[in-house]
Design an enzyme around this catalytic site. Structure first.
Site, PDB file in Angstrom:
ATOM      1  N   GLY A  16      -0.768  32.590  -4.740  1.00 16.89           N
ATOM      2  CA  GLY A  16      -0.579  31.506  -3.647  1.00 16.89           C
ATOM      3  C   GLY A  16       0.516  30.719  -3.888  1.00 16.89           C
ATOM      4  N   VAL A  50       9.580  26.252  -8.913  1.00 22.03           N
ATOM      5  CA  VAL A  50      10.797  26.048  -8.455  1.00 22.03           C
ATOM      6  C   VAL A  50      11.160  26.599  -7.141  1.00 22.03           C
ATOM      7  CG1 VAL A  50      11.761  25.366 -10.781  1.00 22.03           C
ATOM      8  CG2 VAL A  50      11.536  27.553 -10.112  1.00 22.03           C
ATOM      9  N   ALA A  53      15.891  25.145  -2.699  1.00 24.01           N
ATOM     10  CA  ALA A  53      17.267  24.958  -1.830  1.00 24.01           C
ATOM     11  C   ALA A  53      16.961  26.460  -0.950  1.00 24.01           C
ATOM     12  CB  ALA A  53      18.477  25.172  -2.637  1.00 24.01           C
ATOM     13  N   LYS A  81      20.854  20.547   4.021  1.00 20.19           N
ATOM     14  CA  LYS A  81      21.979  21.200   3.099  1.00 20.19           C
ATOM     15  C   LYS A  81      23.031  21.816   4.044  1.00 20.19           C
ATOM     16  CE  LYS A  81      22.278  25.128  -0.035  1.00 20.19           C
ATOM     17  NZ  LYS A  81      21.263  26.140  -0.623  1.00 20.19           N
ATOM     18  N   THR A 347      18.805  32.539  -2.230  1.00 19.14           N
ATOM     19  CA  THR A 347      18.103  33.523  -1.528  1.00 19.14           C
ATOM     20  C   THR A 347      16.680  34.072  -1.673  1.00 19.14           C
ATOM     21  OG1 THR A 347      19.509  34.980  -3.285  1.00 19.14           O
ATOM     22  CG2 THR A 347      20.268  34.627  -0.976  1.00 19.14           C
TER      23      THR A 347
END
Ligand SMILES: Cc1cc2nc3c(=O)[nH]c(=O)nc-3n(C[C@H](O)[C@H](O)[C@H](O)COP(=O)(O)OP(=O)(O)OC[C@H]3O[C@@H](n4cnc5c(N)ncnc54)[C@H](O)[C@@H]3O)c2cc1C
Length: 504
Positions: A16, A50, A53, A81, A347
């Site tokens: 999850g 984490v 971005a 961004k 990515t």
């Protein structure tokens, strides 16, 4: 309409984190009426925490789920961004911007970059990024979405988001549960397989509960509980090309305006990210353990973080590479369980998105036609390898002095990348396939930014001396600067439309 009697009836998602909840939300939206979806996660184990971005296609993932930009940015403490600023990558002093969107407008049949090179050879030192709207905005800390009018220079930038990955997973969890996904909390201790077919049948939790399914998504993170733990699929190790194998992450308080871009700063044996959110900055140092100790790497991070640390540093280990088969038997691995490339070009969440989209296109039934898995694995491998090559370019094309960077510059590039570099160096020829994630503007940004300057411009540019390239380029720069002035600051744009409730 009669339903295929062989259709899948149950799917279990194991994990999850971002991968698990992105998959649960997308599957619930696409097939939740006919297929029962269960997600198992362990609060004790937690998530990687984490992954903040992103790149522009994330917008289409949210849009397909019917999630509005305003809801999403508010719920995740998000910011906008326009690209990535790379500091110290080519040489220790260099800096450049990898923008989202286009350079130019082109003013002739010959690409802008060829005229830029022609003028450079005559002594013009203007960096190439000065012909890009995303940078015109980013350097002024300004942001608003592009206009829809193709004749307007303000339509030439694109954008993505920075956001809090934990909040995104929570948001998607609520979305998925509202659409019928069942969440099971607990630690899995055993994964069972069918003796005859080898297919997975069920997982068993430490308290004895079992979750059975026709098809499994392994979203269990680096451990790869199903794809590796149970199915022993194997891993293709790319650390000879991408030698960074550790990271230390540490959030800090915001100290100034929220920049509409990620910053990546090279250090002696790796690099540091800075990701601005509404409520904090995400920071981390990615490094190569053969060249720097964990304690030294932490000291480098602490010395270079802006603002008060908001949590203790977290240490993470990884090996760059990919699972040999992302789809094995009745299991598809998505997210960190299927492979990892460092977050240099943001990515990973994108690979989760495309894995889910690909799975929906190739959704199997009980017959488990091997062609579905074959095509899924071919396309996944190709996608991973092309992204890998783009990331390798950042390391290969450097002229820094430290042993880590010198080793990177000396390595043999993969064949396809070596071919691309050779053609770019010779004549600024860009040879990326049309379906590649990173398109020509991205390759141009990194080549030129890291000091790969071609020997000669396109012969056609030289054969058209009548084109007043210098005049066109000057006008373009002025137009972009003037256009940037008409945009609000990024802070004001967020405050007006997207301020998170917690910030009000
Ligand atoms: C240093 C670093 C920086 C990154 N930065 C970015 C970035 O900027 N942008 C980006 O796109 N990506 C980034 N990523 C990648 C991104 O973090 C991941 O792709 C994303 O978070 C998905 O992780 P996941 O869901 O696959 O795994 P995880 O978050 O690790 O989730 C795994 C799940 O599996 C569960 N689980 C595991 N074992 C068991 C068990 N035995 N029983 C029950 N449950 C279990 C866990 O509880 C958890 O819920 C970064 C990664 C790293 C390492």
């Amino acid at each position: 309409m009669t339903q295929n009697p062989n259709a899948l009836r149950t799917i279990a998602i194991i994990g999850g984190g971002s991968a698990g909840w992105m998959a649960a939300a997308a599957l619930a939206n696409a097939v939740g009426r006919n297929i029962a979806i269960t997600l198992v996660e362990s609060d004790d184990i937690g998530t990687i925490g984490v992954g903040e971005a992103t790149i522009p296609p994330i917008k289409s993932f949210n849009a397909a789920l019917g999630i509005s930009e305003a809801d999403f940015v508010r719920a995740t403490q998000g910011s906008f961004k326009l690209g990535i600023e790379f500091v110290g990558w080519g040489t220790e002093q260099s800096r450049y911007f990898h923008p989202f969107g286009e350079y130019g407008a082109n003013f002739d049949r010959v690409g802008l970059e060829h005229y830029w090179l022609r003028e450079r050879q005559k002594g013009d030192t203007t960096p190439f990024e000065d012909y890009c709207m995303a940078w015109a905005l980013a350097r002024e800390n300004r942001f608003a979405p592009p206009t829809g009018s193709p004749r307007d220079v303000r339509s030439t930038h694109a954008y993505a988001y920075h956001f809090d990955a934990g909040l995104y997973a929570q948001y998607l969890r609520a979305y998925a549960e509202q659409r019928g996904v069942t969440r099971v909390e607990g630690r899995i201790e055993h994964v069972a397989r069918d003796g005859a077919t080898g297919n997975l049948t069920h997982v068993r939790l430490t308290d004895g509960r079992q979750v059975a399914a026709d098809f499994f998504l392994d979203c269990s993170g680096f451990v790869g509980l199903l794809i590796e733990g149970a199915l022993a699929t194997g891993y293709e190790d790319w650390s000879h090309w991408l030698p960074c194998d550790r990271a230390i992450a540490m959030p800090s308080a915001n100290t100034g305006p929220i920049t509409p871009y990620t910053r990546s700063t090279a250090h002696a044996a790796g690099w540091q990210w800075r990701i601005p959110l509404q409520h904090r900055q995400g920071n981390g140092h990615v490094y190569c353990s053969a060249h720097i100790s964990d304690d030294e790497a932490e000291a480098v991070l602490r010395a270079n973080v802006e603002g008060e640390p908001l949590a203790p540093p977290r240490r993470l280990k990884f090996t760059a590479g990919r699972r040999k088969r992302a789809w094995n038997h009745n299991c598809v691995s998505i997210g960190l369980s299927s492979g990892f490339m460092e977050p240099l070009e943001s990515t990973s969440l994108h690979l989760i998105q495309t894995s889910i989209e690909r799975l929906l296109l190739l959704l199997p039934d009980h017959n488990h036609d091997p062609l579905n898995a074959e095509e899924y694995n071919r396309a996944t491998a190709q996608e991973y390898e092309r992204i890998r090559d783009f990331i390798i370019l950042h390391y290969k094309a450097n002229t820094r002095g430290e042993p880590f960077w010198q080793a990177c510059a000396a390595m043999d590039a993969p064949d396809e990348l070596a071919y691309k570099i050779k053609h770019f160096e010779a004549a600024m020829r860009l040879v990326s396939p049309q379906d590649e994630l990173f398109r020509n503007p991205s390759w141009l940004a990194v080549y030129l930014g890291q000091g790969v300057i071609p020997h000669s411009a396109d012969a056609l540019a030289d054969a058209r001396p009548q084109v007043d390239a210098a005049g066109h380029l000057r006008a373009l720069r002025q137009m972009m600067r003037a256009a940037a002035e008409t945009f609000p600051t990024h802070d004001d744009f967020i405050a007006q439309h997207f301020r998170s409730k917690a910030m009000v």
